[in-house]
Design a protein around this motif. Sequence first.
Motif, mmCIF file in Angstrom:
data_model
loop_
_atom_site.group_PDB
_atom_site.id
_atom_site.type_symbol
_atom_site.label_atom_id
_atom_site.label_comp_id
_atom_site.label_asym_id
_atom_site.label_seq_id
_atom_site.Cartn_x
_atom_site.Cartn_y
_atom_site.Cartn_z
ATOM 1 N N VAL A 125 0.835 -1.208 0.000
ATOM 2 C CA VAL A 125 0.000 0.000 0.000
ATOM 3 C C VAL A 125 0.866 1.252 0.000
ATOM 4 C CG1 VAL A 125 -1.633 1.364 1.390
ATOM 5 C CG2 VAL A 125 -2.006 -1.085 1.098
ATOM 6 N N LEU A 126 1.877 1.279 0.864
ATOM 7 C CA LEU A 126 2.645 2.500 1.101
ATOM 8 C C LEU A 126 3.983 2.559 0.372
ATOM 9 C CD1 LEU A 126 1.985 2.693 4.931
ATOM 10 C CD2 LEU A 126 0.871 4.055 3.140
ATOM 11 N N GLY A 127 4.379 1.463 -0.280
ATOM 12 C CA GLY A 127 5.696 1.449 -0.912
ATOM 13 C C GLY A 127 6.815 1.369 0.116
ATOM 14 N N PHE A 128 6.535 0.808 1.277
ATOM 15 C CA PHE A 128 7.516 0.658 2.353
ATOM 16 C C PHE A 128 8.295 -0.638 2.166
ATOM 17 C CE2 PHE A 128 5.622 3.262 6.141
ATOM 18 C CZ PHE A 128 5.682 4.421 5.396
ATOM 19 N N VAL A 129 9.340 -0.796 2.971
ATOM 20 C CA VAL A 129 10.139 -2.014 3.012
ATOM 21 C C VAL A 129 10.174 -2.531 4.445
ATOM 22 C CG1 VAL A 129 11.594 -1.331 1.056
ATOM 23 C CG2 VAL A 129 12.302 -0.738 3.384
ATOM 24 N N VAL A 130 10.459 -3.817 4.589
ATOM 25 C CA VAL A 130 10.635 -4.377 5.928
ATOM 26 C C VAL A 130 11.978 -3.890 6.453
ATOM 27 C CG1 VAL A 130 10.965 -6.493 7.268
ATOM 28 C CG2 VAL A 130 9.185 -6.393 5.505
ATOM 29 N N LEU A 131 11.953 -3.313 7.651
ATOM 30 C CA LEU A 131 13.169 -2.793 8.272
ATOM 31 C C LEU A 131 13.784 -3.799 9.242
ATOM 32 C CD1 LEU A 131 11.817 0.797 8.972
ATOM 33 C CD2 LEU A 131 13.386 0.109 7.149
ATOM 34 N N GLU A 132 12.926 -4.389 10.056
ATOM 35 C CA GLU A 132 13.380 -5.373 11.041
ATOM 36 C C GLU A 132 12.231 -6.305 11.349
ATOM 37 O OE1 GLU A 132 15.883 -4.341 14.474
ATOM 38 O OE2 GLU A 132 15.450 -2.263 13.939
ATOM 39 N N ARG A 133 12.573 -7.472 11.885
ATOM 40 C CA ARG A 133 11.530 -8.403 12.302
ATOM 41 C C ARG A 133 12.098 -9.359 13.332
ATOM 42 N NH1 ARG A 133 11.547 -10.277 6.809
ATOM 43 N NH2 ARG A 133 9.316 -9.955 6.649
ATOM 44 N N GLU A 134 11.215 -9.831 14.164
ATOM 45 C CA GLU A 134 11.492 -10.974 15.026
ATOM 46 C C GLU A 134 10.429 -11.991 14.650
ATOM 47 O OE1 GLU A 134 11.278 -12.202 19.665
ATOM 48 O OE2 GLU A 134 12.311 -10.324 19.202
ATOM 49 N N ALA A 135 10.842 -13.045 13.978
ATOM 50 C CA ALA A 135 9.922 -14.018 13.383
ATOM 51 C C ALA A 135 8.815 -14.415 14.350
ATOM 52 C CB ALA A 135 10.683 -15.245 12.923
ATOM 53 N N GLY A 136 7.590 -14.263 13.870
ATOM 54 C CA GLY A 136 6.418 -14.665 14.635
ATOM 55 C C GLY A 136 5.993 -13.684 15.712
ATOM 56 N N GLU A 137 6.800 -12.660 15.979
ATOM 57 C CA GLU A 137 6.487 -11.721 17.065
ATOM 58 C C GLU A 137 6.174 -10.313 16.587
ATOM 59 O OE1 GLU A 137 5.933 -12.569 20.241
ATOM 60 O OE2 GLU A 137 6.205 -14.605 19.476
ATOM 61 N N TRP A 138 7.025 -9.771 15.729
ATOM 62 C CA TRP A 138 6.796 -8.411 15.246
ATOM 63 C C TRP A 138 7.539 -8.156 13.935
ATOM 64 C CZ3 TRP A 138 11.281 -5.619 14.798
ATOM 65 C CH2 TRP A 138 12.348 -5.971 15.630
ATOM 66 N N VAL A 139 7.036 -7.151 13.207
ATOM 67 C CA VAL A 139 7.673 -6.695 11.967
ATOM 68 C C VAL A 139 7.560 -5.180 11.946
ATOM 69 C CG1 VAL A 139 7.686 -6.783 9.442
ATOM 70 C CG2 VAL A 139 6.934 -8.789 10.736
ATOM 71 N N GLU A 140 8.664 -4.510 11.626
ATOM 72 C CA GLU A 140 8.645 -3.053 11.473
ATOM 73 C C GLU A 140 8.905 -2.724 10.012
ATOM 74 O OE1 GLU A 140 10.314 0.989 13.546
ATOM 75 O OE2 GLU A 140 11.503 -0.834 13.792
ATOM 76 N N ALA A 198 -8.494 4.943 -9.368
ATOM 77 C CA ALA A 198 -7.455 3.985 -9.735
ATOM 78 C C ALA A 198 -6.776 3.434 -8.484
ATOM 79 C CB ALA A 198 -6.432 4.639 -10.664
ATOM 80 N N GLU A 199 -6.565 4.283 -7.497
ATOM 81 C CA GLU A 199 -5.935 3.817 -6.261
ATOM 82 C C GLU A 199 -6.863 2.877 -5.502
ATOM 83 O OE1 GLU A 199 -2.802 3.501 -3.387
ATOM 84 O OE2 GLU A 199 -2.988 3.747 -5.536
ATOM 85 N N LEU A 200 -8.153 3.150 -5.531
ATOM 86 C CA LEU A 200 -9.117 2.256 -4.890
ATOM 87 C C LEU A 200 -9.038 0.869 -5.524
ATOM 88 C CD1 LEU A 200 -11.432 1.710 -2.933
ATOM 89 C CD2 LEU A 200 -13.002 2.574 -4.702
ATOM 90 N N GLU A 201 -8.997 0.808 -6.842
ATOM 91 C CA GLU A 201 -8.865 -0.485 -7.530
ATOM 92 C C GLU A 201 -7.601 -1.216 -7.102
ATOM 93 O OE1 GLU A 201 -9.323 -0.735 -11.775
ATOM 94 O OE2 GLU A 201 -10.796 0.899 -11.750
ATOM 95 N N ARG A 202 -6.504 -0.490 -6.994
ATOM 96 C CA ARG A 202 -5.232 -1.096 -6.595
ATOM 97 C C ARG A 202 -5.312 -1.652 -5.172
ATOM 98 N NH1 ARG A 202 -0.024 -0.277 -4.333
ATOM 99 N NH2 ARG A 202 -0.689 1.578 -3.191
ATOM 100 N N LEU A 203 -5.887 -0.877 -4.251
ATOM 101 C CA LEU A 203 -5.992 -1.314 -2.857
ATOM 102 C C LEU A 203 -6.891 -2.544 -2.729
ATOM 103 C CD1 LEU A 203 -6.235 2.142 -1.065
ATOM 104 C CD2 LEU A 203 -4.232 0.655 -1.284
#
Length: 126
Positions: A25-40, A82-87
């Motif tokens: 949606v936002l064009g973001f990337v995964v910065l950090e994660r702890e598998a199964g617990e959290w994702v930033e 167009a953005e509604l269709e994409r979302l």
Amino acid sequence: MACRIGELVLECRDPEVLARFWCEVLGFVVLEREAGEWVEIGTPEGFGGPQPTLFFSRRDEPRPGKSRLHIDVNATDRDQAAELERLLALGARPADVGQTGEESWHVLADPEGNEFCLLKARIDPL
């Protein structure tokens, strides 16, 4: 000097699913994660960059009651239709919160049912 929002924390059942959705949606990337617990996720600059990061924290049971905070998004490179269709293609779905149909925005829900709005105005990307 005033405060600045550094991150928004969303409790959820599956942080990976919501991180994938919101990255698209936002064009973001995964910065950090702890598998199964959290994702930033955030912009490539990371925490403290031009936009707040989103932090998805695992919580098996939702808190009782309706969330009092939701995210509003604006298209940057296309019109609202167009953005509604994409979302919707990404997995968002229409949500009914009692709107009249006369609003200039669309109320949607992410894959876990968290409501967010797609506003009409386009804004410049950062």
